[in-house]
Motif scaffolding. Structure first.
Motif, PDB file in Angstrom:
ATOM      1  N   GLY A 185      29.241  -4.372  72.659  1.00  0.00           N
ATOM      2  CA  GLY A 185      28.917  -4.061  71.272  1.00  0.00           C
ATOM      3  C   GLY A 185      28.989  -5.281  70.369  1.00  0.00           C
ATOM      4  N   VAL A 186      30.021  -6.100  70.560  1.00  0.00           N
ATOM      5  CA  VAL A 186      30.145  -7.330  69.768  1.00  0.00           C
ATOM      6  C   VAL A 186      28.910  -8.206  69.969  1.00  0.00           C
ATOM      7  CG1 VAL A 186      31.430  -9.487  69.500  1.00  0.00           C
ATOM      8  CG2 VAL A 186      32.668  -7.322  69.750  1.00  0.00           C
ATOM      9  N   GLN A 187      28.495  -8.375  71.204  1.00  0.00           N
ATOM     10  CA  GLN A 187      27.341  -9.238  71.488  1.00  0.00           C
ATOM     11  C   GLN A 187      26.043  -8.666  70.927  1.00  0.00           C
ATOM     12  OE1 GLN A 187      27.188 -11.088  75.537  1.00  0.00           O
ATOM     13  NE2 GLN A 187      28.900  -9.705  75.943  1.00  0.00           N
ATOM     14  N   ILE A 188      25.864  -7.370  71.074  1.00  0.00           N
ATOM     15  CA  ILE A 188      24.629  -6.738  70.602  1.00  0.00           C
ATOM     16  C   ILE A 188      24.507  -6.841  69.081  1.00  0.00           C
ATOM     17  CG2 ILE A 188      23.488  -4.493  70.339  1.00  0.00           C
ATOM     18  CD1 ILE A 188      24.586  -3.876  73.212  1.00  0.00           C
ATOM     19  N   GLU A 308      18.045  -9.902  80.125  1.00  0.00           N
ATOM     20  CA  GLU A 308      17.118 -10.773  80.863  1.00  0.00           C
ATOM     21  C   GLU A 308      16.788 -12.025  80.054  1.00  0.00           C
ATOM     22  OE1 GLU A 308      15.974 -10.614  83.901  1.00  0.00           O
ATOM     23  OE2 GLU A 308      15.393  -8.592  84.504  1.00  0.00           O
ATOM     24  N   ASN A 309      16.730 -11.880  78.737  1.00  0.00           N
ATOM     25  CA  ASN A 309      16.387 -13.006  77.865  1.00  0.00           C
ATOM     26  C   ASN A 309      17.601 -13.830  77.439  1.00  0.00           C
ATOM     27  OD1 ASN A 309      13.625 -12.416  77.862  1.00  0.00           O
ATOM     28  ND2 ASN A 309      13.863 -10.898  76.238  1.00  0.00           N
ATOM     29  N   GLY A 310      18.764 -13.488  77.989  1.00  0.00           N
ATOM     30  CA  GLY A 310      19.959 -14.275  77.749  1.00  0.00           C
ATOM     31  C   GLY A 310      20.639 -14.053  76.421  1.00  0.00           C
ATOM     32  N   ARG A 311      20.297 -12.975  75.720  1.00  0.00           N
ATOM     33  CA  ARG A 311      20.892 -12.747  74.394  1.00  0.00           C
ATOM     34  C   ARG A 311      22.216 -12.002  74.477  1.00  0.00           C
ATOM     35  NH1 ARG A 311      16.602 -10.860  70.077  1.00  0.00           N
ATOM     36  NH2 ARG A 311      18.181 -11.799  68.733  1.00  0.00           N
TER      37      ARG A 311
END
Length: 344
Positions: A185-188, A308-311
């Motif tokens: 959640g933090v990353q998103i 997949e896009n490294g985000r």
């Protein structure tokens, strides 16, 4: 093939040799499991309590748990298109029967007669698993142990973040920020919304992880945090709370610092309910309390694409399949940051 099975609810999983590998039917795919994430839901499956919480009849035992699954296609049924032996894949475990109202509107996870791998039918704590083909997705850039947690931790955190209706000016508190879902959640939120993130956890290692992943503030939930939150938000409170624990204690403790028009997103399934005093303030404060269950197939594709896009990238600890009970015990004892992943 090896499998870790529930033979009796409330007892440790048993390591079993199953000599016959299942064969896929016409619309099924056989996947050789390379990684299986370990979720708090798996703890509730082992105890059997999950079936009371979700109002679903428990399956016939023995049952193989595990709903976060990534691996390689081993064999396909004769009606399967778009997949071939050797494809790297992730499985969406939240599978609908296709004909109920909720499946028809694209919300398969709310199907009236669902098949949930590892919960209502055998899942990924084994060397091979069967899945309906239209819930199996090819992956390219992800290692299996990076992909597997997306099937629950990733998709669930993604859906919850959308429901919070965040923007760059929002303040959001994440409860359980250092766990498997919270760390996603933090990353998103950092990747998509740019909101100010207040990470709350009772585990100091979890708070350190949340800070590394992009949380702006970290607060130990074992202490009084109300005044700290008001100080951070200039006395207004947070615009959203995403509760990845969902216990009676977390809901009772944290709804109090919701700002007017705030949203409380309950994700965790630890049995907490809305306190009476919160209900009395719904109208005057304009609060919304929202429950959520994973996400739909479109959102599944979106969160896999983010990874997949490294985000975003799951933070994992790898264990052997035989360590499944140890992994579940670690969760019960709150000794886990990020996600544990079993490797058959």
């Amino acid at each position: 093939m090896k499998a870790m099975r529930i033979v009796e609810f409330g007892k440790p999983l048993e390591l079993t040799d199953i000599y016959e590998i299942p064969r896929p039917k016409s619309n099924q795919v056989l996947v050789r499991v390379q990684a299986a994430g370990v979720c708090h839901t798996d703890v509730s499956v082992r105890s059997g309590i999950i079936y009371k919480r979700i109002n679903v009849n428990p399956p016939k035992l023995p049952l193989i748990p595990g709903h976060e699954i990534a691996g390689i296609v081993e064999e396909i049924g004769d009606e399967v298109v778009g997949l071939a032996k050797g494809d790297k894949v992730i499985i969406n475990p939240w599978q609908g029967e296709g004909n109920c109202f909720y499946c028809k509107i694209g919300e398969d996870q709310y199907c009236d007669s669902p098949t949930w791998l590892g919960i209502t039918t055998d899942g990924g704590f084994q060397e091979y698993v069967l899945s309906t083909h239209n819930y199996v997705y090819k992956i390219k850039n992800l290692l299996p142990y990076e992909a597997a947690p997306l099937a629950c931790a990733g998709i669930t955190a993604y859906r919850a973040s959308k429901l919070a209706k965040l923007n760059p000016s929002s303040y959001v508190a994440i409860i359980g920020a250092g766990g498997g879902l919270g760390s996603m959640g933090v990353q998103i939120i950092r990747a998509l919304y740019g909101s100010t993130i207040i990470a709350i956890d009772i585990n100091e290692e979890g708070l350190e992880l949340a800070s590394k992943l992009g949380a702006d503030y970290t607060l130990n939930g074992g202490k009084e945090v109300y005044q700290e939150v008001l100080k951070i938000t200039n006395g207004r409170g947070v615009d959203a709370i995403i509760d990845f624990v969902g216990s009676e204690n977390t809901i009772k403790s944290y709804y109090t610092f919701l700002a007017k028009l705030g949203r409380y997103i309950k994700v965790g399934t630890f049995g907490g309910g809305l306190p009476n005093e919160a209900g009395l303030k719904l109208h005057s404060m304009g609060w919304q309390f929202i429950g959520t269950l994973t996400g739909n197939r479109k959102e599944f594709l979106e969160v896999v694409s983010l990874a997949e896009n490294g985000r975003i990238k799951p933070v994992v600890t790898k264990l052997r399949l035989e360590k499944a009970n140890e992994a579940l015990d670690n969760l019960e004892k709150n000794k886990v940051t990020g996600r544990q992943v079993l490797i058959p």
